[in-house]
Design a protein around this motif. Sequence first.
Motif, PDB file in Angstrom:
ATOM      1  N   ARG A 281      -5.926   2.240  -5.402  1.00 43.32           N
ATOM      2  CA  ARG A 281      -5.451   0.879  -5.138  1.00 43.32           C
ATOM      3  C   ARG A 281      -4.760   0.782  -3.778  1.00 43.32           C
ATOM      4  O   ARG A 281      -4.829  -0.252  -3.124  1.00 43.32           O
ATOM      5  N   ALA A 282      -4.075   1.847  -3.371  1.00 41.88           N
ATOM      6  CA  ALA A 282      -3.449   1.840  -2.043  1.00 41.88           C
ATOM      7  C   ALA A 282      -4.509   1.659  -0.964  1.00 41.88           C
ATOM      8  O   ALA A 282      -4.326   0.890  -0.010  1.00 41.88           O
ATOM      9  N   LEU A 283      -5.635   2.363  -1.108  1.00 42.91           N
ATOM     10  CA  LEU A 283      -6.726   2.243  -0.138  1.00 42.91           C
ATOM     11  C   LEU A 283      -7.312   0.838  -0.152  1.00 42.91           C
ATOM     12  O   LEU A 283      -7.604   0.255   0.903  1.00 42.91           O
ATOM     13  N   THR A 284      -7.471   0.274  -1.342  1.00 40.00           N
ATOM     14  CA  THR A 284      -7.998  -1.092  -1.460  1.00 40.00           C
ATOM     15  C   THR A 284      -7.093  -2.092  -0.754  1.00 40.00           C
ATOM     16  O   THR A 284      -7.572  -3.006  -0.063  1.00 40.00           O
TER      17      THR A 284
ATOM     18  N   ALA B 153       0.836  -1.206   0.000  1.00 40.85           N
ATOM     19  CA  ALA B 153       0.000   0.000   0.000  1.00 40.85           C
ATOM     20  C   ALA B 153       0.870   1.255   0.000  1.00 40.85           C
ATOM     21  O   ALA B 153       0.573   2.236  -0.694  1.00 40.85           O
ATOM     22  N   HIS B 154       1.954   1.218   0.772  1.00 42.49           N
ATOM     23  CA  HIS B 154       2.869   2.365   0.854  1.00 42.49           C
ATOM     24  C   HIS B 154       3.507   2.647  -0.504  1.00 42.49           C
ATOM     25  O   HIS B 154       3.607   3.805  -0.924  1.00 42.49           O
ATOM     26  N   THR B 155       3.925   1.594  -1.213  1.00 38.60           N
ATOM     27  CA  THR B 155       4.509   1.766  -2.550  1.00 38.60           C
ATOM     28  C   THR B 155       3.501   2.373  -3.508  1.00 38.60           C
ATOM     29  O   THR B 155       3.813   3.291  -4.276  1.00 38.60           O
ATOM     30  N   LEU B 156       2.268   1.891  -3.461  1.00 38.25           N
ATOM     31  CA  LEU B 156       1.221   2.413  -4.337  1.00 38.25           C
ATOM     32  C   LEU B 156       0.923   3.879  -4.028  1.00 38.25           C
ATOM     33  O   LEU B 156       0.773   4.703  -4.942  1.00 38.25           O
ATOM     34  N   PHE B 157       0.862   4.218  -2.748  1.00 39.72           N
ATOM     35  CA  PHE B 157       0.498   5.575  -2.340  1.00 39.72           C
ATOM     36  C   PHE B 157       1.632   6.562  -2.544  1.00 39.72           C
ATOM     37  O   PHE B 157       1.465   7.604  -3.191  1.00 39.72           O
ATOM     38  N   VAL B 158       2.805   6.238  -2.027  1.00 38.91           N
ATOM     39  CA  VAL B 158       3.910   7.199  -2.027  1.00 38.91           C
ATOM     40  C   VAL B 158       4.619   7.241  -3.372  1.00 38.91           C
ATOM     41  O   VAL B 158       4.798   8.309  -3.962  1.00 38.91           O
TER      42      VAL B 158
ATOM     43  N   TYR C 187      -5.825   9.096   5.867  1.00 43.20           N
ATOM     44  CA  TYR C 187      -5.366  10.284   5.134  1.00 43.20           C
ATOM     45  C   TYR C 187      -5.939  10.313   3.724  1.00 43.20           C
ATOM     46  O   TYR C 187      -6.428  11.351   3.259  1.00 43.20           O
ATOM     47  N   ILE C 188      -5.894   9.184   3.030  1.00 45.29           N
ATOM     48  CA  ILE C 188      -6.419   9.110   1.659  1.00 45.29           C
ATOM     49  C   ILE C 188      -7.914   9.449   1.651  1.00 45.29           C
ATOM     50  O   ILE C 188      -8.392  10.186   0.781  1.00 45.29           O
ATOM     51  N   LEU C 189      -8.643   8.912   2.618  1.00 43.20           N
ATOM     52  CA  LEU C 189     -10.077   9.165   2.685  1.00 43.20           C
ATOM     53  C   LEU C 189     -10.383  10.622   2.989  1.00 43.20           C
ATOM     54  O   LEU C 189     -11.284  11.213   2.379  1.00 43.20           O
ATOM     55  N   ARG C 190      -9.645  11.216   3.919  1.00 36.58           N
ATOM     56  CA  ARG C 190      -9.860  12.645   4.221  1.00 36.58           C
ATOM     57  C   ARG C 190      -9.611  13.511   3.005  1.00 36.58           C
ATOM     58  O   ARG C 190     -10.339  14.481   2.747  1.00 36.58           O
ATOM     59  N   GLU C 191      -8.559  13.166   2.248  1.00 35.41           N
ATOM     60  CA  GLU C 191      -8.192  13.969   1.095  1.00 35.41           C
ATOM     61  C   GLU C 191      -9.221  13.888  -0.034  1.00 35.41           C
ATOM     62  O   GLU C 191      -9.256  14.765  -0.894  1.00 35.41           O
ATOM     63  N   SER C 192     -10.052  12.855  -0.040  1.00 35.65           N
ATOM     64  CA  SER C 192     -11.044  12.728  -1.111  1.00 35.65           C
ATOM     65  C   SER C 192     -12.101  13.824  -1.035  1.00 35.65           C
ATOM     66  O   SER C 192     -12.678  14.216  -2.047  1.00 35.65           O
ATOM     67  N   GLY C 193     -12.378  14.291   0.186  1.00 35.04           N
ATOM     68  CA  GLY C 193     -13.300  15.419   0.343  1.00 35.04           C
ATOM     69  C   GLY C 193     -14.767  15.052   0.501  1.00 35.04           C
ATOM     70  O   GLY C 193     -15.584  15.916   0.831  1.00 35.04           O
ATOM     71  N   SER C 194     -15.141  13.800   0.291  1.00 38.03           N
ATOM     72  CA  SER C 194     -16.559  13.434   0.394  1.00 38.03           C
ATOM     73  C   SER C 194     -16.946  13.208   1.854  1.00 38.03           C
ATOM     74  O   SER C 194     -16.117  12.826   2.682  1.00 38.03           O
ATOM     75  N   GLU C 195     -18.210  13.440   2.180  1.00 36.50           N
ATOM     76  CA  GLU C 195     -18.684  13.271   3.551  1.00 36.50           C
ATOM     77  C   GLU C 195     -18.591  11.809   3.988  1.00 36.50           C
ATOM     78  O   GLU C 195     -18.231  11.517   5.125  1.00 36.50           O
ATOM     79  N   GLU C 196     -18.918  10.905   3.077  1.00 37.68           N
ATOM     80  CA  GLU C 196     -18.868   9.486   3.407  1.00 37.68           C
ATOM     81  C   GLU C 196     -17.445   9.044   3.727  1.00 37.68           C
ATOM     82  O   GLU C 196     -17.213   8.339   4.715  1.00 37.68           O
ATOM     83  N   ASP C 197     -16.490   9.491   2.919  1.00 40.16           N
ATOM     84  CA  ASP C 197     -15.095   9.129   3.159  1.00 40.16           C
ATOM     85  C   ASP C 197     -14.575   9.765   4.439  1.00 40.16           C
ATOM     86  O   ASP C 197     -13.800   9.154   5.183  1.00 40.16           O
ATOM     87  N   SER C 198     -14.975  10.991   4.701  1.00 38.41           N
ATOM     88  CA  SER C 198     -14.550  11.666   5.939  1.00 38.41           C
ATOM     89  C   SER C 198     -15.065  10.930   7.167  1.00 38.41           C
ATOM     90  O   SER C 198     -14.360  10.799   8.178  1.00 38.41           O
ATOM     91  N   ALA C 199     -16.301  10.425   7.080  1.00 37.34           N
ATOM     92  CA  ALA C 199     -16.861   9.662   8.195  1.00 37.34           C
ATOM     93  C   ALA C 199     -16.085   8.368   8.415  1.00 37.34           C
ATOM     94  O   ALA C 199     -15.825   7.967   9.555  1.00 37.34           O
TER      95      ALA C 199
END
Length: 302
Positions: free
Chosen positions: A154-157, A142-147, A186-198
């Motif tokens: 895919r990192a989130l998956t 996940a770290h390789t995919l994200f960074v 962090y990835i979810l917060r950055e998406s900006g959607s209310e569902e992801d933030s929750a």
Amino acid sequence: MTEQQAETFIHHVKAESVGAGARFLTRSGEHSAPVADTAVVPDDFGTPAVVVATLEDGSRVRIAHGSRIRIASSRRPAQLPGALAQDDLELIPAEEGTPEAVVVAVARAHARNAGVQRLAARLSRGLNAKAGSHLQDVRDLAHTLFVELDDRERALTVCRLIIDQPFDGNFGRWKWIESALAMAAYILRESGSEEDSAEALRLADTLRTPDDADEDPFRAKINAEVRQRQLNEPNLYDKEIHRAMAAADRTAEREWRELRLTALLYLRTHGGSETLEPVELDRRISNELVAIRALDVQQRNS
């Protein structure tokens, strides 16, 4: 894999290196008929221009000289130790939703990345969420995919393969789950959607589970004081990074910056501290991602 099935491995080679017996990989991942022979056709000035490959079924394939192309052969790629065999990718059970299916899909999406292939080769045989080494491999993938690849989806998956594991008191295992929780949040917060933030808030609560694990009131109070001191005065590896920069050691600098990024992501998901507020942590995380990716570009071009 049965004894009758010969392993085939993905190679990325220059057109002029294609030899007899190689099979081209189509966009859908299917194999062509084997190559029977190749010939180089020059342009009007005598410079090699096109490689013409004649296949055993009589068809011909024209490839620009000097271009790179995917082929499958029985030779294991020396540059990718532990790489997944193409037939392995096809034979691994890929029932939708299984960890193996997730790993194989990631490997196919990033077939040229040595780090992804190496980790996928280990995980594709089955994920044991009780094994610390497997948890580390999932987190590292996940770290390789994200960074490195900035493939947040895919990192989130991949993170979701382990972030629902409960804290069982084993901090050796938990540190990898904790790192995946912080990354996913962090990835979810950055998406900006209310569902992801929750969902990010839910993951933050999970990350803080060890904070309240001690049922003894006195030990819990002492642990809380130590934890707050660690949050207020975190080790962000400033000296180590500056020392690596002064020595122009990009490899060491990248390794220390990755440790700093992991610490920042943890602090941000935990809720910040008395000395580092969430807004400041977001700024530092963004800067660290830029710095690490810049180092990656420099190392590839060197």
